[in-house]
Design a protein around this motif. Structure first.
Motif, PDB file in Angstrom:
ATOM      1  N   VAL A  78      10.968   4.677  -5.394  1.00 12.67           N
ATOM      2  CA  VAL A  78      10.829   3.758  -4.264  1.00 12.67           C
ATOM      3  C   VAL A  78      11.781   2.575  -4.430  1.00 12.67           C
ATOM      4  O   VAL A  78      11.830   1.953  -5.481  1.00 12.67           O
ATOM      5  CB  VAL A  78       9.370   3.241  -4.203  1.00 12.67           C
ATOM      6  CG1 VAL A  78       9.229   2.150  -3.144  1.00 12.67           C
ATOM      7  CG2 VAL A  78       8.410   4.391  -3.906  1.00 12.67           C
ATOM      8  N   TYR A  79      12.556   2.297  -3.380  1.00 14.55           N
ATOM      9  CA  TYR A  79      13.372   1.071  -3.357  1.00 14.55           C
ATOM     10  C   TYR A  79      12.589   0.043  -2.564  1.00 14.55           C
ATOM     11  O   TYR A  79      12.481   0.127  -1.341  1.00 14.55           O
ATOM     12  CB  TYR A  79      14.750   1.349  -2.737  1.00 14.55           C
ATOM     13  CG  TYR A  79      15.503   2.346  -3.563  1.00 14.55           C
ATOM     14  CD1 TYR A  79      16.036   1.954  -4.781  1.00 14.55           C
ATOM     15  CD2 TYR A  79      15.603   3.670  -3.178  1.00 14.55           C
ATOM     16  CE1 TYR A  79      16.677   2.875  -5.598  1.00 14.55           C
ATOM     17  CE2 TYR A  79      16.242   4.598  -3.987  1.00 14.55           C
ATOM     18  CZ  TYR A  79      16.772   4.188  -5.184  1.00 14.55           C
ATOM     19  OH  TYR A  79      17.391   5.102  -5.985  1.00 14.55           O
ATOM     20  N   ARG A  80      12.001  -0.863  -3.302  1.00 12.98           N
ATOM     21  CA  ARG A  80      11.077  -1.813  -2.694  1.00 12.98           C
ATOM     22  C   ARG A  80      11.816  -2.721  -1.707  1.00 12.98           C
ATOM     23  O   ARG A  80      12.739  -3.443  -2.091  1.00 12.98           O
ATOM     24  CB  ARG A  80      10.499  -2.645  -3.839  1.00 12.98           C
ATOM     25  CG  ARG A  80       9.234  -3.342  -3.577  1.00 12.98           C
ATOM     26  CD  ARG A  80       8.830  -4.005  -4.910  1.00 12.98           C
ATOM     27  NE  ARG A  80       8.098  -5.217  -4.682  1.00 12.98           N
ATOM     28  CZ  ARG A  80       6.823  -5.242  -4.386  1.00 12.98           C
ATOM     29  NH1 ARG A  80       6.143  -4.105  -4.289  1.00 12.98           N
ATOM     30  NH2 ARG A  80       6.219  -6.380  -4.192  1.00 12.98           N
ATOM     31  N   LEU A 129       0.833  -1.201   0.000  1.00 15.05           N
ATOM     32  CA  LEU A 129       0.000   0.000   0.000  1.00 15.05           C
ATOM     33  C   LEU A 129       0.874   1.259   0.000  1.00 15.05           C
ATOM     34  O   LEU A 129       0.700   2.160  -0.826  1.00 15.05           O
ATOM     35  CB  LEU A 129      -0.883  -0.042   1.247  1.00 15.05           C
ATOM     36  CG  LEU A 129      -2.104   0.856   1.361  1.00 15.05           C
ATOM     37  CD1 LEU A 129      -2.990   0.366   2.513  1.00 15.05           C
ATOM     38  CD2 LEU A 129      -1.779   2.305   1.531  1.00 15.05           C
ATOM     39  N   LEU A 130       1.857   1.280   0.907  1.00 18.28           N
ATOM     40  CA  LEU A 130       2.666   2.495   1.039  1.00 18.28           C
ATOM     41  C   LEU A 130       3.587   2.688  -0.170  1.00 18.28           C
ATOM     42  O   LEU A 130       3.716   3.811  -0.674  1.00 18.28           O
ATOM     43  CB  LEU A 130       3.485   2.461   2.333  1.00 18.28           C
ATOM     44  CG  LEU A 130       4.292   3.730   2.607  1.00 18.28           C
ATOM     45  CD1 LEU A 130       3.394   4.959   2.774  1.00 18.28           C
ATOM     46  CD2 LEU A 130       5.171   3.575   3.854  1.00 18.28           C
ATOM     47  N   THR A 131       4.200   1.611  -0.651  1.00 21.37           N
ATOM     48  CA  THR A 131       5.138   1.794  -1.771  1.00 21.37           C
ATOM     49  C   THR A 131       4.391   2.264  -3.022  1.00 21.37           C
ATOM     50  O   THR A 131       4.872   3.144  -3.738  1.00 21.37           O
ATOM     51  CB  THR A 131       5.942   0.510  -2.085  1.00 21.37           C
ATOM     52  OG1 THR A 131       5.043  -0.584  -2.249  1.00 21.37           O
ATOM     53  CG2 THR A 131       6.942   0.183  -1.005  1.00 21.37           C
ATOM     54  N   ALA A 132       3.198   1.714  -3.258  1.00 24.80           N
ATOM     55  CA  ALA A 132       2.416   2.149  -4.429  1.00 24.80           C
ATOM     56  C   ALA A 132       2.048   3.628  -4.280  1.00 24.80           C
ATOM     57  O   ALA A 132       2.173   4.413  -5.224  1.00 24.80           O
ATOM     58  CB  ALA A 132       1.170   1.284  -4.573  1.00 24.80           C
ATOM     59  N   GLY A 133       1.626   4.001  -3.064  1.00 18.28           N
ATOM     60  CA  GLY A 133       1.214   5.390  -2.826  1.00 18.28           C
ATOM     61  C   GLY A 133       2.383   6.349  -2.984  1.00 18.28           C
ATOM     62  O   GLY A 133       2.243   7.439  -3.568  1.00 18.28           O
ATOM     63  N   LEU A 134       3.550   5.960  -2.475  1.00 18.98           N
ATOM     64  CA  LEU A 134       4.727   6.827  -2.578  1.00 18.98           C
ATOM     65  C   LEU A 134       5.143   6.995  -4.041  1.00 18.98           C
ATOM     66  O   LEU A 134       5.487   8.105  -4.473  1.00 18.98           O
ATOM     67  CB  LEU A 134       5.882   6.236  -1.759  1.00 18.98           C
ATOM     68  CG  LEU A 134       5.760   6.351  -0.236  1.00 18.98           C
ATOM     69  CD1 LEU A 134       6.751   5.427   0.468  1.00 18.98           C
ATOM     70  CD2 LEU A 134       5.972   7.798   0.219  1.00 18.98           C
ATOM     71  N   ALA A 135       5.098   5.898  -4.792  1.00 18.39           N
ATOM     72  CA  ALA A 135       5.462   5.978  -6.213  1.00 18.39           C
ATOM     73  C   ALA A 135       4.504   6.914  -6.938  1.00 18.39           C
ATOM     74  O   ALA A 135       4.923   7.768  -7.733  1.00 18.39           O
ATOM     75  CB  ALA A 135       5.462   4.584  -6.835  1.00 18.39           C
ATOM     76  N   VAL A 140      10.629   1.567   4.210  1.00 20.49           N
ATOM     77  CA  VAL A 140      10.921   1.728   2.790  1.00 20.49           C
ATOM     78  C   VAL A 140      11.744   2.996   2.610  1.00 20.49           C
ATOM     79  O   VAL A 140      11.418   4.053   3.165  1.00 20.49           O
ATOM     80  CB  VAL A 140       9.634   1.765   1.927  1.00 20.49           C
ATOM     81  CG1 VAL A 140       8.630   2.782   2.429  1.00 20.49           C
ATOM     82  CG2 VAL A 140       9.974   2.046   0.461  1.00 20.49           C
ATOM     83  N   THR A 141      12.835   2.852   1.843  1.00 17.43           N
ATOM     84  CA  THR A 141      13.666   4.013   1.522  1.00 17.43           C
ATOM     85  C   THR A 141      13.244   4.550   0.156  1.00 17.43           C
ATOM     86  O   THR A 141      13.004   3.788  -0.781  1.00 17.43           O
ATOM     87  CB  THR A 141      15.158   3.622   1.530  1.00 17.43           C
ATOM     88  OG1 THR A 141      15.598   3.548   2.896  1.00 17.43           O
ATOM     89  CG2 THR A 141      16.024   4.646   0.813  1.00 17.43           C
ATOM     90  N   THR A 142      13.147   5.882   0.088  1.00 17.82           N
ATOM     91  CA  THR A 142      12.748   6.531  -1.158  1.00 17.82           C
ATOM     92  C   THR A 142      13.785   7.580  -1.546  1.00 17.82           C
ATOM     93  O   THR A 142      14.554   8.037  -0.692  1.00 17.82           O
ATOM     94  CB  THR A 142      11.402   7.269  -0.977  1.00 17.82           C
ATOM     95  OG1 THR A 142      11.584   8.285   0.024  1.00 17.82           O
ATOM     96  CG2 THR A 142      10.292   6.310  -0.563  1.00 17.82           C
TER      97      THR A 142
END
Ligand code: PMP
Ligand code: GLN
Length: 394
Positions: free
Chosen positions: A320-322, A308-314, A329-331
């Motif tokens: 996003v580094y999954r 959820l968070l990685t999709a939202g951040l992207a 998660v590091t961005t």
């Protein structure tokens, strides 16, 4: 009138610690509280761990188990449960009496291990970005940290084994590993760990391995470095109930290692805290006996949070580094036209009511970490959803 200094020109904090100031986690959690922001900075779950484990702590308190000083190495029930956990999950056999030590969180295990094993001037190789207490504890022990930097490659942070090999000198005492890795979410592969193990054996190095996120792996597998040939006798492995059972406030951690290493670490631990809080030890002994389905559930919940968070951040424009493991998660913020993670994180609450951590604090090479920002996803789905919709406003 009293002053805070002992002499005119001498501040109270010694030179070894002067560079560390207040931890970023305290600073950012205070900022979240002050601004009423969603705190995706400091990594702690917003839902407590299993009810039966909480009840076990209450029972221990009521029954008077552990309310007075428990044994220095930890209560036998917990030491046995830790040994059984290592045997069950990794086929690693440890004697609960001589090869297990209970600590006040992994934090104390890290501090006691470094204080016990380092002579002043010894070099410690740590994977950069590194968890902040490593640097402070190496400094307190009088050691020198030698960072080996993980860098983004094909969408994830990877270790350069040649760089690691080159970092070893005649003064290297130990390698301080962390897998799954905070803050990048990297899980070292079996091949990478085999190469690190071979290097440690060849150069006769100790390894301290921080495996607090051992059960939070979404892709790949967690392999303890202690399982490789020649490693059991030179490795100090660190675990934590905070991460595995979602009770970060209880501060129950542990060390497993060969008897001489455990004895050394215990020598330092006994003068840090003497013993660790009693009733929680009985409760975590029960937690360690939870069936494998517990870990499956924990992983499934966190994987959903990650997705959820990685999709939202992207979507919001972050690179996003999954993460393959951990709950971070590091961005990279350069896609948002930003380059300074510190300034970005300090402004984020004001801009959209979310708190994150600037990865630069985990670097000696601050400029390498400057554009990276870490978010935690160990939060309820509705909280992550709200954070994502706020971040989309950026
Ligand atoms: N090591 C790492 C990599 C961590 O992320 C944390 C989290 N706080 C710790 C150690 C400390 O664990 P504990 O809360 O058990 O002291
Ligand atoms: N390990 C958690 C993190 O990295 C919490 C650290 C802390 O508060 N000391 O965010």
């Amino acid at each position: 009138m009293t002053t805070m200094t002992t002499t005119e020109n001498r501040p109270p904090l010694n030179r070894r610690l002067a560079e560390f100031g207040t931890t970023i986690f305290a600073e950012m959690s205070a900022l979240a509280a002050r601004t009423g922001s969603i705190n995706l900075g400091q990594g702690f779950p917003d839902t407590d761990g299993p009810e039966e484990v909480r009840e076990a702590a209450v029972r221990a308190l009521r029954d008077g188990r552990g309310n007075q000083y428990p044994p220095g190495p930890g209560v036998p029930e917990l030491r046995t449960a830790v040994a059984d956990h290592q045997a069950h999950h990794y086929d690693l056999r440890f004697d609960p009496d001589t090869e297990v030590l209970v600590t006040t969180g992994a934090t104390e295990a890290i501090a006691a291990s470094l204080l016990a094993l380092l002579e002043p001037g010894d070099e410690v190789i740590a994977l950069e970005p590194y968890y902040d207490s490593y640097a402070a504890c190496i400094a307190m022990a009088g050691g020198r940290r030698i960072p080996v930097t993980l860098r983004p490659r094909d969408g994830a942070y990877r270790l350069d084994l040649d760089e690691l090999r080159d970092a070893v000198t005649d003064r290297t005492r130990l390698i301080l590993l962390n897998t799954p890795h905070n803050p990048t979410g990297t899980v070292l592969t079996r091949d990478e760990l085999a190469a690190i193990a071979a290097l440690a054996v060849e150069r006769d190095l100790l390894v301290i391995t921080d495996e607090v996120y051992e059960h939070l792996v979404f892709e790949g597998e967690h392999v303890p470095i202690a399982t490789f040939p020649g490693m059991r006798e030179r490795t100090v492995t660190i675990g934590s109930a905070g991460k595995t059972y979602a009770f970060t406030g209880w501060k129950v951690g542990w060390v497993t290692a060969a008897p001489e290493l455990v004895t050394a670490v215990r020598s330092a631990k006994q003068f840090l805290t003497y013993v660790s809080a009693g009733p929680f030890q009985y409760a975590i002994a029960e937690a360690l006996r939870l069936p494998d389905s517990y870990y499956d559930g924990l992983r499934a919940t966190l994987r959903a949070g990650r997705d959820l968070l990685t999709a939202g951040l992207a979507d919001a424009g972050f690179t996003v580094y999954r993460p393959a493991g951990t709950y971070f998660v590091t961005t990279d913020i350069r896609g948002l036209g930003e380059s300074d993670g510190f300034a970005f994180c300090r402004a984020l609450p004001e801009r959209c009511g979310v708190v994150a951590i600037p990865n630069a604090v985990f670097y000696d090479h601050r400029e390498e970490g400057a554009p990276f920002v870490r978010f935690a996803f160990c939060k309820r789905p509705e909280v992550l959803q709200e954070a994502v919709s706020r971040l989309r406003r950026l």
